[in-house]
Design a protein around this motif. Structure first.
Motif, PDB file in Angstrom:
ATOM      1  N   VAL A 256       0.873  -1.182   0.000  1.00  0.00           N
ATOM      2  CA  VAL A 256       0.000   0.000   0.000  1.00  0.00           C
ATOM      3  C   VAL A 256       0.904   1.224   0.000  1.00  0.00           C
ATOM      4  O   VAL A 256       1.538   1.539   1.003  1.00  0.00           O
ATOM      5  CB  VAL A 256      -0.927   0.015   1.228  1.00  0.00           C
ATOM      6  N   THR A 257       0.985   1.900  -1.118  1.00  0.00           N
ATOM      7  CA  THR A 257       1.962   2.973  -1.269  1.00  0.00           C
ATOM      8  C   THR A 257       1.374   4.372  -1.145  1.00  0.00           C
ATOM      9  O   THR A 257       2.117   5.350  -1.103  1.00  0.00           O
ATOM     10  CB  THR A 257       2.671   2.844  -2.631  1.00  0.00           C
ATOM     11  N   THR A 258       0.051   4.475  -1.072  1.00  0.00           N
ATOM     12  CA  THR A 258      -0.617   5.762  -0.872  1.00  0.00           C
ATOM     13  C   THR A 258      -1.736   5.560   0.143  1.00  0.00           C
ATOM     14  O   THR A 258      -2.558   4.653  -0.009  1.00  0.00           O
ATOM     15  CB  THR A 258      -1.205   6.311  -2.173  1.00  0.00           C
ATOM     16  N   VAL A 259      -1.766   6.417   1.160  1.00  0.00           N
ATOM     17  CA  VAL A 259      -2.763   6.310   2.229  1.00  0.00           C
ATOM     18  C   VAL A 259      -3.474   7.650   2.379  1.00  0.00           C
ATOM     19  O   VAL A 259      -2.829   8.700   2.520  1.00  0.00           O
ATOM     20  CB  VAL A 259      -2.096   5.918   3.566  1.00  0.00           C
ATOM     21  N   ASN A 260      -4.803   7.599   2.361  1.00  0.00           N
ATOM     22  CA  ASN A 260      -5.614   8.785   2.570  1.00  0.00           C
ATOM     23  C   ASN A 260      -6.222   8.703   3.968  1.00  0.00           C
ATOM     24  O   ASN A 260      -7.118   7.896   4.225  1.00  0.00           O
ATOM     25  CB  ASN A 260      -6.727   8.859   1.518  1.00  0.00           C
ATOM     26  N   SER A 261      -5.715   9.516   4.888  1.00  0.00           N
ATOM     27  CA  SER A 261      -6.178   9.508   6.267  1.00  0.00           C
ATOM     28  C   SER A 261      -7.425  10.377   6.368  1.00  0.00           C
ATOM     29  O   SER A 261      -7.352  11.607   6.382  1.00  0.00           O
ATOM     30  CB  SER A 261      -5.079  10.028   7.203  1.00  0.00           C
ATOM     31  N   LEU A 262      -8.572   9.726   6.459  1.00  0.00           N
ATOM     32  CA  LEU A 262      -9.846  10.403   6.244  1.00  0.00           C
ATOM     33  C   LEU A 262     -10.447  10.915   7.556  1.00  0.00           C
ATOM     34  O   LEU A 262     -11.399  10.375   8.103  1.00  0.00           O
ATOM     35  CB  LEU A 262     -10.816   9.455   5.535  1.00  0.00           C
TER      36      LEU A 262
END
Length: 465
Positions: A128-134
């Motif tokens: 998982v190379t991109t994480v959107n912390s929502l």
């Protein structure tokens, strides 16, 4: 009058003079970025796997992709033989959280540079190379986002800042250890607009709304508040994600102009009116099926919990909880387990309906929000659950790569294509044949650099999936 090119001539002469005399301040040539050739793997192109292929990386970017033998290997390039392997783009988690959890506990005290850096490294190790912390992000988020995204050590971090919820409503501050609650809780439309403006000014990538009464147990964000927030976010050029649970709230938010529903509808089957509204307005749908499954599945102890890939993702304190027979018995006998099972069943059915109708599907798990929503592993489990809802493995992978890049407005990733960021996952087997093959990770490349070590779990023992 001097000719216009005279300064250029004088500068050139000065450089030649310095070169001849070895001047200390003569500019040195900029080193070329390293070139790496990944040779012989099959490549997932967003629709299917083809190959064998040659993938050329130059620095952080993909320079070229073509059938094996069709590209000239640059002189001096490092060549890596991946014959028999499969390459997919790095996974993009469009709905996750960071800094909320440590072991079996949640709380604002865990939102530290060290904890978040470790969590982002763990995400990368699981592809998982991109994480959107929502949402649930305090002010430290903005500086970490700017700082950490410049390095290849962990996943890129994007997010919604603190997000907007109802006063005394969702997310429940006390229940999540967020006593110093950072969530904006406006009581008027004007205050909602001001909150959005502040988030935009600080550098939020989107706006998060919580529209959920938790079964009537807490106040719910009112339509006049969320309509003002949506309108202001769009004025600021920001997309709006909404946490929902019930169909009626999802319908109202779509009518209000929301861009993304950040959870699946879990109280009723979706109807045709909702489906058509989602399609007409181009609203994205992220089911987060694993969110509810995680409330009971670990107490059932399926066989995959004994696999190294799973155990490497689990904090030792959480593993001890999972292994506790008393906890298992109490979890499965409580009312929450049956409620969660029903939610999973309905979520799968609604995802199937929306997908078959052509609604835009994104990828997320709510990983990192609670201890049992395990970063890294949750994403691979979600892919499997999506196929249970009727998506083919290729469709689930596309949702988790190309489509989620589009959902987040990230034009530089999500595919194995020239010019894009070289975020790649090398697998030992073809995931389009069996989605569980995403767990057979051979190597991860992050911005053109191979990840060579796994993050340290909290007990200091390095483990490998």
């Amino acid at each position: 009058m001097k000719p216009r090119f005279a300064p250029f001539v004088h500068t050139l002469a000065a450089l030649v003079f310095c070169a001849a005399l070895g001047c200390a301040h003569a500019p040195s040539p900029t080193p070329s970025p390293p070139v790496v050739v990944l040779e012989g793997a099959r490549v997932f192109d967003g629709e299917a796997v083809s190959g064998p292929m040659t993938v050329v990386l130059e620095g952080e970017r993909i320079r070229a992709v073509g059938p094996r033998g069709s590209l000239q290997v640059p002189a001096g390039a490092r060549v890596v033989d991946y014959s028999g392997k499969t390459i997919i783009p790095g996974l993009i988690a469009a709905h996750s959280h960071v800094g909320n959890v440590s072991g079996v506990d949640t709380g604002r005290r865990f939102y530290t540079r060290e904890n978040i850096t470790r969590q982002l490294a763990r995400y990368v190790e699981y592809g998982v190379t991109t994480v959107n912390s929502l949402g649930l992000n305090p002010p430290l988020f903005y500086s970490l986002r700017r700082e950490l995204n410049a390095h290849a050590g962990g996943a890129d971090l994007y997010g919604a800042g603190p997000g907007i919820g109802a006063p005394l409503g969702t997310p429940p501050a006390r229940g999540m250890g967020l006593e110093d609650d950072q969530v904006a809780r406006p009581e008027t439309p004007e205050a909602a607009r001001a909150a959005v403006q502040d988030m935009a000014r600080q550098g939020a990538d989107m706006v998060k709304l919580w529209v959920d009464s938790l079964g009537g147990s807490v106040p719910k964000l009112s339509p006049d508040i969320y309509r003002a927030a949506i309108d202001e976010a769009h004025r600021q050029g920001l997309r709006v994600f909404a946490h929902i649970h019930d169909l009626e709230d999802a319908k109202a938010l779509v009518d209000a102009g929301v861009d993304v529903l950040g959870h699946g509808v879990r109280n009723a089957p979706v109807d045709d009116a909702f489906v058509q509204a989602m399609k007409a307005r181009g609203v994205w749908y992220i089911a987060t099926i694993n969110l509810d499954e995680a409330n009971y599945v670990y107490a059932e102890h399926p066989s995959w919990m004994d696999e190294p890939f799973f155990r490497a993702a689990v904090d030792p304190a959480l593993q001890r909880r999972f292994d506790d027979s008393t906890w298992q018995r109490e979890t499965l006998s409580g009312p929450g387990a049956e409620k969660a099972r029903k939610a999973v069943k309905l979520n799968l059915e609604n995802l199937r309906t929306l997908h078959q109708a052509g609604v835009r599907i994104g990828f997320g798990t709510d990983s990192g929000a609670m201890p049992q929503r395990i970063p890294g592993f949750a994403e691979h489990r979600e892919l499997e659950l999506m196929t249970q809802a009727g998506l083919t493995p290729a469709q689930a992978l596309r949702a988790a790569t190309r489509d989620s890049a589009e959902l987040l407005g990230l034009k530089d990733r999500g595919a194995v294509a020239p010019g894009l960021v070289a975020d790649l996952v090398v697998l030992d087997a073809d995931p389009t044949q069996d989605i569980r093959n995403t767990r057979r990770i051979h190597a991860v490349w992050r911005r053109g650099v191979q990840v060579t070590r796994l993050a340290e779990p909290l007990d200091g023992q390095t483990v490998r999936p």
